[in-house]
Design a protein around this motif. Structure first.
Motif, PDB file in Angstrom:
ATOM      1  N   PHE A  33       0.865  -1.170   0.000  1.00 23.64           N
ATOM      2  CA  PHE A  33       0.000   0.000   0.000  1.00 23.64           C
ATOM      3  C   PHE A  33       0.903   1.221   0.000  1.00 23.64           C
ATOM      4  CE2 PHE A  33      -1.959  -3.657   1.764  1.00 23.64           C
ATOM      5  CZ  PHE A  33      -3.102  -3.757   0.988  1.00 23.64           C
ATOM      6  N   ARG A  34       0.656   2.101  -0.965  1.00 20.46           N
ATOM      7  CA  ARG A  34       1.564   3.215  -1.221  1.00 20.46           C
ATOM      8  C   ARG A  34       0.819   4.534  -1.301  1.00 20.46           C
ATOM      9  NH1 ARG A  34       6.169   0.745  -4.776  1.00 20.46           N
ATOM     10  NH2 ARG A  34       5.750  -1.467  -4.488  1.00 20.46           N
ATOM     11  N   VAL A  35       1.572   5.576  -1.006  1.00 19.30           N
ATOM     12  CA  VAL A  35       1.095   6.940  -1.221  1.00 19.30           C
ATOM     13  C   VAL A  35       2.267   7.705  -1.816  1.00 19.30           C
ATOM     14  CG1 VAL A  35       1.625   7.702   1.152  1.00 19.30           C
ATOM     15  CG2 VAL A  35      -0.044   8.962  -0.233  1.00 19.30           C
ATOM     16  N   GLY A  36       2.021   8.419  -2.886  1.00 16.82           N
ATOM     17  CA  GLY A  36       3.098   9.143  -3.544  1.00 16.82           C
ATOM     18  C   GLY A  36       4.239   8.246  -3.970  1.00 16.82           C
ATOM     19  N   GLY A  37       3.932   6.979  -4.287  1.00 21.58           N
ATOM     20  CA  GLY A  37       4.954   6.032  -4.725  1.00 21.58           C
ATOM     21  C   GLY A  37       5.719   5.363  -3.601  1.00 21.58           C
ATOM     22  N   LYS A  38       5.457   5.731  -2.355  1.00 22.76           N
ATOM     23  CA  LYS A  38       6.187   5.183  -1.208  1.00 22.76           C
ATOM     24  C   LYS A  38       5.320   4.187  -0.447  1.00 22.76           C
ATOM     25  CE  LYS A  38       8.935   9.341  -0.589  1.00 22.76           C
ATOM     26  NZ  LYS A  38       9.264  10.425   0.344  1.00 22.76           N
ATOM     27  N   ILE A  39       5.923   3.047  -0.116  1.00 24.10           N
ATOM     28  CA  ILE A  39       5.205   2.003   0.615  1.00 24.10           C
ATOM     29  C   ILE A  39       5.028   2.413   2.076  1.00 24.10           C
ATOM     30  CG2 ILE A  39       5.274  -0.383   1.435  1.00 24.10           C
ATOM     31  CD1 ILE A  39       6.884  -1.075  -1.077  1.00 24.10           C
ATOM     32  N   PHE A  40       3.783   2.324   2.559  1.00 20.44           N
ATOM     33  CA  PHE A  40       3.547   2.554   3.982  1.00 20.44           C
ATOM     34  C   PHE A  40       3.076   1.289   4.691  1.00 20.44           C
ATOM     35  CE2 PHE A  40      -0.508   3.811   2.061  1.00 20.44           C
ATOM     36  CZ  PHE A  40      -1.462   3.291   2.918  1.00 20.44           C
ATOM     37  N   ALA A  41       2.728   0.242   3.943  1.00 19.64           N
ATOM     38  CA  ALA A  41       2.358  -1.036   4.551  1.00 19.64           C
ATOM     39  C   ALA A  41       2.384  -2.136   3.502  1.00 19.64           C
ATOM     40  CB  ALA A  41       0.965  -0.954   5.174  1.00 19.64           C
ATOM     41  N   THR A  42       2.580  -3.374   3.970  1.00 18.25           N
ATOM     42  CA  THR A  42       2.461  -4.548   3.115  1.00 18.25           C
ATOM     43  C   THR A  42       1.610  -5.579   3.838  1.00 18.25           C
ATOM     44  OG1 THR A  42       4.492  -5.550   3.985  1.00 18.25           O
ATOM     45  CG2 THR A  42       4.704  -4.232   1.982  1.00 18.25           C
ATOM     46  N   LEU A  43       0.825  -6.301   3.075  1.00 15.42           N
ATOM     47  CA  LEU A  43       0.067  -7.415   3.621  1.00 15.42           C
ATOM     48  C   LEU A  43       0.953  -8.638   3.450  1.00 15.42           C
ATOM     49  CD1 LEU A  43      -2.588  -8.119   4.967  1.00 15.42           C
ATOM     50  CD2 LEU A  43      -3.569  -8.483   2.696  1.00 15.42           C
ATOM     51  N   TRP A  44       1.696  -8.961   4.494  1.00 20.31           N
ATOM     52  CA  TRP A  44       2.739  -9.980   4.426  1.00 20.31           C
ATOM     53  C   TRP A  44       2.150 -11.378   4.331  1.00 20.31           C
ATOM     54  CZ3 TRP A  44       7.546  -9.184   3.223  1.00 20.31           C
ATOM     55  CH2 TRP A  44       8.476 -10.194   3.419  1.00 20.31           C
ATOM     56  N   SER A  45       1.053 -11.597   5.065  1.00 17.13           N
ATOM     57  CA  SER A  45       0.358 -12.887   5.038  1.00 17.13           C
ATOM     58  C   SER A  45      -1.092 -12.629   5.418  1.00 17.13           C
ATOM     59  CB  SER A  45       0.999 -13.875   6.015  1.00 17.13           C
ATOM     60  OG  SER A  45       0.750 -13.488   7.352  1.00 17.13           O
ATOM     61  N   ASP A  46      -1.888 -13.685   5.464  1.00 18.67           N
ATOM     62  CA  ASP A  46      -3.289 -13.509   5.857  1.00 18.67           C
ATOM     63  C   ASP A  46      -3.434 -13.052   7.297  1.00 18.67           C
ATOM     64  OD1 ASP A  46      -4.268 -14.146   3.377  1.00 18.67           O
ATOM     65  OD2 ASP A  46      -4.843 -16.195   3.900  1.00 18.67           O
ATOM     66  N   ASP A  47      -2.374 -13.209   8.100  1.00 19.22           N
ATOM     67  CA  ASP A  47      -2.467 -12.816   9.508  1.00 19.22           C
ATOM     68  C   ASP A  47      -1.448 -11.756   9.909  1.00 19.22           C
ATOM     69  OD1 ASP A  47      -3.786 -13.005  12.012  1.00 19.22           O
ATOM     70  OD2 ASP A  47      -2.182 -14.280  12.783  1.00 19.22           O
ATOM     71  N   ARG A  48      -0.739 -11.180   8.931  1.00 15.33           N
ATOM     72  CA  ARG A  48       0.224 -10.153   9.320  1.00 15.33           C
ATOM     73  C   ARG A  48       0.307  -9.036   8.299  1.00 15.33           C
ATOM     74  NH1 ARG A  48       6.410 -11.330  10.471  1.00 15.33           N
ATOM     75  NH2 ARG A  48       6.981  -9.926   8.819  1.00 15.33           N
ATOM     76  N   MET A  49       0.250  -7.817   8.819  1.00 17.60           N
ATOM     77  CA  MET A  49       0.487  -6.634   8.012  1.00 17.60           C
ATOM     78  C   MET A  49       1.721  -5.954   8.580  1.00 17.60           C
ATOM     79  SD  MET A  49      -2.021  -3.458   7.030  1.00 17.60           S
ATOM     80  CE  MET A  49      -2.572  -4.036   5.426  1.00 17.60           C
ATOM     81  N   ASN A  50       2.668  -5.639   7.705  1.00 16.39           N
ATOM     82  CA  ASN A  50       3.841  -4.868   8.105  1.00 16.39           C
ATOM     83  C   ASN A  50       3.548  -3.396   7.849  1.00 16.39           C
ATOM     84  OD1 ASN A  50       5.223  -7.184   8.780  1.00 16.39           O
ATOM     85  ND2 ASN A  50       6.313  -7.310   6.851  1.00 16.39           N
ATOM     86  N   VAL A  51       3.680  -2.600   8.890  1.00 12.75           N
ATOM     87  CA  VAL A  51       3.380  -1.173   8.803  1.00 12.75           C
ATOM     88  C   VAL A  51       4.705  -0.423   8.955  1.00 12.75           C
ATOM     89  CG1 VAL A  51       2.034   0.709   9.784  1.00 12.75           C
ATOM     90  CG2 VAL A  51       1.092  -1.613   9.781  1.00 12.75           C
ATOM     91  N   MET A  52       5.057   0.353   7.932  1.00  8.59           N
ATOM     92  CA  MET A  52       6.341   1.034   7.875  1.00  8.59           C
ATOM     93  C   MET A  52       6.285   2.346   8.658  1.00  8.59           C
ATOM     94  SD  MET A  52       6.160  -1.288   5.683  1.00  8.59           S
ATOM     95  CE  MET A  52       6.999  -2.394   4.606  1.00  8.59           C
ATOM     96  N   LEU A  53       6.810   2.285   9.859  1.00  9.59           N
ATOM     97  CA  LEU A  53       6.874   3.453  10.740  1.00  9.59           C
ATOM     98  C   LEU A  53       8.333   3.785  11.009  1.00  9.59           C
ATOM     99  CD1 LEU A  53       4.175   2.199  13.244  1.00  9.59           C
ATOM    100  CD2 LEU A  53       3.942   4.182  11.746  1.00  9.59           C
ATOM    101  N   ASP A  54       8.571   4.968  11.598  1.00  6.27           N
ATOM    102  CA  ASP A  54       9.945   5.267  11.989  1.00  6.27           C
ATOM    103  C   ASP A  54      10.289   4.439  13.231  1.00  6.27           C
ATOM    104  OD1 ASP A  54       9.024   6.654  14.307  1.00  6.27           O
ATOM    105  OD2 ASP A  54       9.035   8.556  13.254  1.00  6.27           O
ATOM    106  N   GLU A  55      11.571   4.383  13.550  1.00  6.36           N
ATOM    107  CA  GLU A  55      12.045   3.506  14.623  1.00  6.36           C
ATOM    108  C   GLU A  55      11.354   3.778  15.962  1.00  6.36           C
ATOM    109  OE1 GLU A  55      16.207   2.505  16.859  1.00  6.36           O
ATOM    110  OE2 GLU A  55      16.263   2.702  14.680  1.00  6.36           O
ATOM    111  N   GLY A  56      11.173   5.038  16.308  1.00  2.00           N
ATOM    112  CA  GLY A  56      10.531   5.373  17.573  1.00  2.00           C
ATOM    113  C   GLY A  56       9.105   4.855  17.654  1.00  2.00           C
ATOM    114  N   CYS A  57       8.371   4.994  16.575  1.00  3.68           N
ATOM    115  CA  CYS A  57       6.983   4.517  16.548  1.00  3.68           C
ATOM    116  C   CYS A  57       6.919   2.996  16.584  1.00  3.68           C
ATOM    117  CB  CYS A  57       6.261   5.046  15.317  1.00  3.68           C
ATOM    118  SG  CYS A  57       5.944   6.824  15.363  1.00  3.68           S
ATOM    119  N   ILE A  58       7.851   2.341  15.905  1.00  7.72           N
ATOM    120  CA  ILE A  58       7.901   0.872  15.929  1.00  7.72           C
ATOM    121  C   ILE A  58       8.130   0.388  17.351  1.00  7.72           C
ATOM    122  CG2 ILE A  58       9.207  -1.164  15.194  1.00  7.72           C
ATOM    123  CD1 ILE A  58       9.848   0.477  12.584  1.00  7.72           C
ATOM    124  N   LEU A  59       9.134   0.953  18.012  1.00  7.61           N
ATOM    125  CA  LEU A  59       9.462   0.539  19.372  1.00  7.61           C
ATOM    126  C   LEU A  59       8.305   0.810  20.332  1.00  7.61           C
ATOM    127  CD1 LEU A  59      13.191   1.690  19.496  1.00  7.61           C
ATOM    128  CD2 LEU A  59      12.320  -0.646  19.206  1.00  7.61           C
TER     129      LEU A  59
END
Length: 112
Positions: A33-59
């Motif tokens: 899933f992209r905005v302006g050509g940049k990925i902000f999330a991927t549906l990795w599997s039926d039970d997992r979505m990877n959400v691209m956040l900065d390191e602080g937000c991930i932690l």
């Protein structure tokens, strides 16, 4: 059991695509899933979505919800938070996706 609050892959897709100008594109055989050509999330599997956040937000997400979130590394870089869809509700996922979208979206979209 948390199944009553689970988010299906189709619901996760709908939440991601509800962001302004979000589009879905293939990324190495997985939906991204992209905005302006940049990925902000991927549906990795039926039970997992990877959400691209900065390191602080991930932690922060992993610290606050270790039962629902995990760190995702890309090489030596902390790249995303892995969200277990069967353990989240749509509101939680929406909040994470909104943060990721805002970090990737062109300024003209954020300023609206």
């Amino acid at each position: 059991m948390l199944a009553s609050v689970a988010v299906s892959p189709d619901e996760a897709r709908a939440v991601a695509l509800s962001m302004p100008e979000a589009v879905e594109q293939d990324h190495h055989g997985r939906p991204s899933f992209r905005v302006g050509g940049k990925i902000f999330a991927t549906l990795w599997s039926d039970d997992r979505m990877n959400v691209m956040l900065d390191e602080g937000c991930i932690l922060t997400a992993v610290d606050r919800s270790p039962d629902r979130c995990e760190q995702v590394w890309w090489g030596k870089r902390l790249a995303a938070v892995g969200v277990t869809l069967s353990r989240v509700d749509a509101g939680f996922l929406h909040d994470l996706l909104t943060d990721a979208w805002e970090q990737k979206a062109p300024q003209r979209l954020i300023s609206r």
